[in-house]
Design an enzyme around this catalytic site. Structure first.
Site, mmCIF file in Angstrom:
data_model
loop_
_atom_site.group_PDB
_atom_site.id
_atom_site.type_symbol
_atom_site.label_atom_id
_atom_site.label_comp_id
_atom_site.label_asym_id
_atom_site.label_seq_id
_atom_site.Cartn_x
_atom_site.Cartn_y
_atom_site.Cartn_z
ATOM 1 N N ASP A 2 0.837 -1.189 0.000
ATOM 2 C CA ASP A 2 0.000 0.000 0.000
ATOM 3 C C ASP A 2 0.876 1.245 0.000
ATOM 4 O OD1 ASP A 2 0.007 1.251 3.058
ATOM 5 O OD2 ASP A 2 0.401 -0.903 3.006
ATOM 6 N N SER A 3 0.428 2.273 -0.715
ATOM 7 C CA SER A 3 1.100 3.571 -0.744
ATOM 8 C C SER A 3 2.570 3.411 -1.151
ATOM 9 C CB SER A 3 0.950 4.260 0.613
ATOM 10 O OG SER A 3 1.289 5.629 0.528
ATOM 11 N N ALA A 4 3.519 3.795 -0.275
ATOM 12 C CA ALA A 4 4.935 3.620 -0.606
ATOM 13 C C ALA A 4 5.271 2.147 -0.799
ATOM 14 C CB ALA A 4 5.819 4.228 0.477
#
Length: 380
Positions: free
Chosen positions: A231-233
């Site tokens: 998720d995300s980074a």
């Protein structure tokens, strides 16, 4: 990165804009935006203003009591706060970071809610690289082999851990719902370990998982059904794993609200999202980026490597209240329109912000997302 970035009275949850992100029509034939490539300075400016959305704040934390210092004085301005994500981190002009997120570390073991058993494995004692493995206990056939999902947590490369409560809970839920053997990577964080340390740690963990050296993976995992997810980074890291040469065969990639950006905002993207990302990216790299936020690791739209993605299938997801929604869709469309021979799938959810599911696993949209991830894995 699930944070609230504040400045004075201006508040922005996650990367969300102050108004809902409009739904963008899916058009695989439209021309992708051409991005300029100015060099992004790694020096944080004293103040950057993005009206209505985000603003960095200069604030001194120096002692005003008049008491003499007990240590050598810091350079003038070293205590100035240049970027603060409330509850997550505070970055100073000196380059120091205060991590404000929950420092609680949960031990591995049996999760009562899901029945999943977890354990920690140290891969490199010198660097501290470790992983946490998750094994569901409801195996219909003791001899059956489970898909292996290598998961990379988010946190802007600056915060987070495979052992913190948020990710421990999510990985337990994922392993139980999808019936997978999950490998959650505890990579080194910037700025103490500037990029590419997080990428290199994740690569080493992926190769380790694919080699099935661990008894759990050897006995219960199926390396021919290997997935990367994050998720995300962490989704950014998952993408980087797909474009590196010499890796294992990867059946599928699951990019949950991936954190991509560029030096210039694209259509539908809040300008502040690119500005914030540029600052954080330069801070995490500290001089190792090529082309600022148009470094291909942060901006795959500026890279020709999409056609050689090292997986057979991909699922990209976003929340339409996420300020990164337009960038997420642009990435999906670029993948679908490239020469890559795999199959790409897309899921967007109304009314949800950046990585919302981590904080409310039981809400309807989080369940919808989990069901989609489970179905994607089962389609192998």
């Amino acid at each position: 990165m699930a944070t609230t970035i504040r400045s004075g009275v201006t508040t922005c949850t996650g990367w969300a804009a102050t108004r809902p992100c409009r739904r963008l029509p899916l058009d695989r034939t439209r021309r992708l935006p051409q991005l300029q490539r100015p060099s992004l300075s790694t020096t944080f400016l004293p103040q950057i203003r993005c009206p209505g959305l985000w603003r960095s704040r200069v604030r001194s934390t120096s002692d005003t009591s008049g008491a003499p210092p007990v240590t050598a004085p810091e350079p003038v301005g070293a205590g100035e706060v240049l970027l603060e994500a409330a509850g997550s981190f505070r970055i100073y002009k000196s380059g120091k970071i205060d991590r404000l997120n929950d420092p609680t570390i949960l031990p591995a073991g049996v999760d009562e809610a899901t029945g999943v058993t977890s354990k920690d494995v140290v891969l490199d004692a010198d660097t501290g690289l470790s992983v946490r493995l998750y094994l569901p206990n409801k195996l219909q056939d003791a001899s059956a082999k489970l898909p292996v999902v290598v998961y990379f947590h988010g946190g802007a490369f600056l915060i987070g851990s495979a052992r913190d409560p948020t990710y421990h809970k999510y990985l337990n839920a994922l392993a139980a719902a999808a019936g997978v053997l999950a490998v959650s990577v505890d990579y080194r964080l910037a700025p103490e370990h500037r990029l590419p340390a997080a990428y290199d740690d994740s690569w080493a963990a992926l190769l380790w998982a694919a080699s099935a050296q661990d008894k759990w993976i050897a006995d219960h995992g199926d390396a021919s059904r290997l997935f990367v997810a994050g998720d995300s980074a962490g989704a950014n890291i998952a993408h980087e794993m797909l474009v590196r040469d010499g890796g294992p065969r990867i059946e599928g990639a699951i990019l949950l609200h991936p954190w991509f950006s560029g030096n210039a905002a694209i259509e539908g993207e809040p300008p502040a999202a690119a500005k914030v990302t540029g600052l954080l990216w330069s801070y995490a790299c500290r001089g190792s980026a090529v082309g600022g936020a148009d470094d291909p690791r942060m901006n795959p739209l500026a890279s020709p490597a999409l056609e050689r993605l090292g997986c057979a299938r991909m699922l990209v997801t976003t929340g339409l209240e996420d300020g990164l929604a337009a960038r997420n869709r642009a990435y999906y469309e670029a993948v679908a329109a490239s020469g890559w021979r795999g199959r790409a799938a897309w899921l967007e959810l109304e009314g949800e912000g950046h990585v919302f599911f981590l904080g409310k696993l039981e809400c309807d949209n989080a369940k919808r997302l989990m069901d989609r991830v489970v179905a994607f894995i089962a389609d192998a």
